[in-house]
Design an enzyme around this catalytic site. Structure first.
Site, mmCIF file in Angstrom:
data_model
loop_
_atom_site.group_PDB
_atom_site.id
_atom_site.type_symbol
_atom_site.label_atom_id
_atom_site.label_comp_id
_atom_site.label_asym_id
_atom_site.label_seq_id
_atom_site.Cartn_x
_atom_site.Cartn_y
_atom_site.Cartn_z
ATOM 1 N N LYS A 1 0.841 -1.194 0.000
ATOM 2 C CA LYS A 1 0.000 0.000 0.000
ATOM 3 C C LYS A 1 0.881 1.251 0.000
ATOM 4 C CE LYS A 1 -0.397 -0.064 5.054
ATOM 5 N NZ LYS A 1 -1.328 -0.046 6.214
ATOM 6 N N TYR B 1 14.605 31.177 3.843
ATOM 7 C CA TYR B 1 13.456 31.947 4.308
ATOM 8 C C TYR B 1 13.540 32.282 5.796
ATOM 9 C CZ TYR B 1 10.879 31.076 -0.041
ATOM 10 O OH TYR B 1 10.465 31.051 -1.352
#
Length: 824
Positions: free
Chosen positions: A495, A719
């Site tokens: 999965k 940033y």
């Protein structure tokens, strides 16, 4: 079209050892590989014997998969309780061919048979593309053209089709006789002749004669009059066998069809006079091999009662086949011509014409990377003198030879050259500058792994890759297998894109390794695997009501975890008139997620099951809460005890047996005494152990340095000015950010990256598409590799540094990061 056991025994010349099946039981599918069986009930399995395999060894497994009919040549031990049929023959391959030959005799529509040294699969696939709108066609899947592949291909013939196209290949004298009796083409195509397998034939002429045996019963034979040896022998053969020759020529030789080829930069136009009118087609190719293949197709179309004008329009839409010659952009403004899937001398000549065209069109130097040529039929001296003449005729600027034979034959190579004994030696010593402004033909035998050379030279659109080693994954799988009882089955969790490593590729590897089950989270994941050809049983852990019909259509088995789910799914199955559809029952033994939590709830489930016999419990399972943590071993044992109680109660109520499974990866390691009939392997496959098993990391997340700049004290990086610089520093910018799956929490010195033999800290906030690392003092250069996890930094360490688990790190890797699969 179905055959009974008596039919099979009669047709193959065998005798029935046992037949416990109901009168009239029949099969409609054939299998020679136990790994490919999908519908066991209708499959007849031929236990073939080869040098490295013996199909008889897998009969017990196949019985477990529902196969009931077998053709064998050895004594096999099976339980008397197994309701099966066994036909004994002296040679199972011969029996397979006899059965397929009989099947072929039942159909009378046109059959096209294709043979030759090169181009068989391409001509077959292009004919299918061109004719699919006009005929219902059955054709060889992929390149099924061998002694086994041909009978499996012909078996696909049925009454719904009105045209068949099969290819046939041989490597030994006498083999084509067997294939002719199976295919019996009404129309034949002889593509060309080359040196493949030449060592097994006395001469080229003898090999042509052997291949011509495919057309003994043909009405018409198509071949190129420009191939002198083929034209001479095929003409004689057609005359002696009363076959109508359909010949064609591009060079004005005497032929039924005269083609004219007019090339431009990106395509070719082929013109001919067709009956009372002229015909012109455009094809998106300029290399001779593609033009030749198109001419074969066009000549074939002339033999059919079809609208030639409409069909001819499809030539402009033809596309190259995968695993064939490819042209890609490479490093240093180079152009790569990949042709590393065949290595005979004839195909080299064709590939060199492509190299010449591409080099001239793009004003590039000409380079060739060539491996040792196998099975040529020439002595080493004659072979490489011939190679050298081809190189000289093409005016090659640089020849790179790889292999012991080429290295030893250097005295026959007059072109400027570099010679290496192995691919690894070349990769270790190659210089990018040598490939500047060059067209590079890469051609070699499979054993030389030239795809690795292509990977090194190919221009990367995104410098970041997640490299997954499939061999390591198999090693990890086998470590867990070694801890299991021989009869314990394995379900593997695939999965979430196989925990970020790639769903289809991993599932195909697991199918080849004969795991028993795959597990996905939702139906869409299972549908993707089915569409990719995965035939293993697949359980869907979180089925949703809107996906129930898809579960049935794609043979996906749901986890039944509640009364409403059981009730609703049973109604959908009943509506489809299906019996004994497999389901899996989830028990909640302490996780407090999905599942039945009490005997009372199981009682309600039982009522639904008994009133809906179309549902069949395949397994009952539960999830351990903390199997990797010794602090909670008491709770784990309590879960196992409760699982025993619930599953035993349910078993007593049913008239058939089901499987049980509760162990995950950590459970397999720490509680091997509770394997039951199956276990579920998840994170362990990907290299994560809770008990220090000798598992290996299966993947490397890597990128490369885009730029390095000097940043002075007082400046900041990234940033929000969070990356403060306190001394002169060298900062590397790397094109991997949180949109690629690099967790933002790893920024500002929390995470690190391995560059030039050193671990260096990530500095500043991680950006969407890039991050920065402090590489001061390590001599880093733009283009250097940066490893985020792999051999030098473990996934467990990365996850631990930010307080999460390896699952999150793996599954978080964006799909825009290219997955590269390594397999030896």
């Amino acid at each position: 079209m179905a055959y009974t056991v008596d039919d099979i025994s009669r047709i193959t010349g065998g005798f029935t050892l046992r037949n416990d099946l109901p009168p009239g039981f029949s099969v409609s599918k054939l299998s020679v590989d136990s790994r490919t069986v999908i519908d066991g009930e209708s499959t007849l399995f031929f236990a073939l014997k080869g040098i490295r395999h013996n199909g008889h060894h897998f009969i017990e497994d196949l019985i477990g998969k529902g196969v009931k009919a077998f053709v064998v040549s050895e004594n096999v031990k099976t339980s008397t309780s197994d309701k099966i049929a066994v036909v004994h023959v002296s040679d199972t391959l011969d029996a397979l061919q006899k059965l397929s030959s009989y099947h072929r005799s039942r159909f009378h529509y046109p059959v096209i048979g294709i043979t030759g040294s090169n181009g068989k699969t391409i001509v077959k696939e292009w004919l299918h593309d061109l004719l699919a709108d006009h005929y219902c066609i059955v054709r060889s899947p992929k390149s099924f053209n061998s002694q086994v592949g041909v009978p499996l291909s012909v078996w696909n013939m049925d009454e719904k089709c009105d045209l068949a196209i099969f290819e046939a290949g041989i490597s030994q004298p006498g083999e084509m006789k067997n294939l002719e009796q199976i295919i019996r083409p009404t129309i034949g195509i002889f593509t060309n002749i080359g040196d493949a397998h030449q060592e097994n034939f006395i001469s080229i002429e003898s090999k042509i004669w052997e291949k011509l045996q495919l057309f003994r019963s043909a009405e018409k034979l198509i071949y190129c009059a420009d191939h002198d040896l083929i034209a001479l022998q095929a003409g004689s053969y057609c005359k002696s066998m009363e076959i109508t020759p359909i010949t064609w020529s591009l060079h004005g030789n005497r032929a039924n069809i005269q083609f004219r080829n007019i090339k431009s930069d990106h395509n070719s136009r082929i013109e001919t006079n067709w009956g009372e009118y002229s015909l012109s087609i455009t094809i998106p190719f300029t290399d001779y091999s593609s033009i030749e293949n198109c001419c074969h197709c066009l000549a074939l179309i002339s033999t059919l009662d079809a609208d030639i004008t409409r069909i001819s329009e499809g030539f402009a839409r033809l596309s190259p086949l995968a695993m064939r010659l490819e042209i890609k952009k490479g490093i240093q403004n180079s152009l790569l011509i990949n042709d590393y899937y065949n290595s005979d001398i004839n195909s080299l000549e064709i590939a060199l014409t492509v190299l010449n065209q591409q080099a001239e069109k793009n004003h590039l130097r000409k380079m060739v990377i060539l491996s040792d040529i196998r099975q040529s039929g020439y002595s080493s001296g004659d072979l490489y003198r011939k190679v050298n003449r081809m190189l000289e005729n093409t005016s090659i600027d640089l020849f790179i030879g790889i292999g012991r034979d080429i290295k030893n034959a250097s005295k026959w190579i007059s072109a400027k050259n570099q010679l290496f004994e192995t691919t690894n030696e070349f990769i270790s010593n190659f210089r990018k500058i040598d490939f500047t402004n060059s067209a590079v033909l890469i051609k070699g035998a499979r054993e030389f792994r030239f795809e690795e050379i292509s990977s090194v030279l190919q221009q990367k659109a995104h410098q970041s890759v997640f490299e997954i080693n499939l061999n390591t994954m198999v090693e990890n799988l086998n470590i867990f297998r070694s801890r299991l009882n021989p009869k314990t089955r394995i379900m593997v969790m695939v999965k979430a894109f196989s925990y970020g490593t790639g769903d289809v590729e991993i599932a195909k590897m697991l199918q080849y390794q004969r795991v028993d089950y795959l597990a996905v989270a939702v139906a869409d994941e299972g549908i993707g695997l089915r569409n990719a050809g995965i035939s293993l049983p697949i359980i869907v852990m979180n089925p949703e009501m809107h996906s129930f019909q898809h579960l049935i259509d794609y043979r996906l088995e749901p986890n039944i975890y509640s009364i409403p789910i059981a009730d609703d799914f049973s109604k959908v199955v009943a509506h489809n008139a299906i019996e004994e559809f497999p389901v899996h029952i989830k028990l909640d033994t302490g996780m407090n997620r999905l599942g039945f939590k009490t005997i009372e709830e199981l009682g309600q489930l039982l009522k639904i099951l008994k009133s809906n016999p179309q549902l069949l419990i395949r397994s009952v399972f539960s999830h351990l809460v903390a199997s990797d943590d010794s602090e909670f071993d008491g709770f784990t044992q309590k879960q196992i005890h409760l699982f025993d109680e619930f599953s035993n109660w349910l078993q007593v109520q049913l008239s058939y047996r089901f499987e049980r499974h509760i162990l995950n990866s950590a459970g397999i390691e720490r509680f091997p005494g509770h394997q039951y009939e199956m276990v579920r392997l998840g994170i362990g496959l990907y290299g994560i152990s809770s008990t220090n098993l000798p598992l290996k990391p299966i993947g490397i997340l890597r990128s490369s340095l885009s730029q390095i700049k000097t940043v002075m004290p007082g400046e900041t990086v990234g940033y929000n000015r969070s990356g403060k610089i306190e001394k002169p520093s060298e900062i590397a910018i790397i094109p991997l950010g949180y949109a690629d799956g690099l967790d933002r929490r790893l920024g500002n010195g929390i995470g690190s990256v391995f560059i030039r033999g050193a671990r260096v800290p990530l500095i500043g906030n991680i950006c969407m598409d890039m991050c920065m690392a402090d590489v001061t003092g390590i001599g880093a250069q733009p283009g250097d590799e940066a490893e985020f996890f792999g051999h030098h930094i473990s996934i467990s360490e990365v996850s631990g540094s930010i307080g999460t688990i390896p699952y999150e790190i793996l599954t978080g890797i964006s799909q825009r990061v290219k997955r590269v699969y390594i397999q030896e």
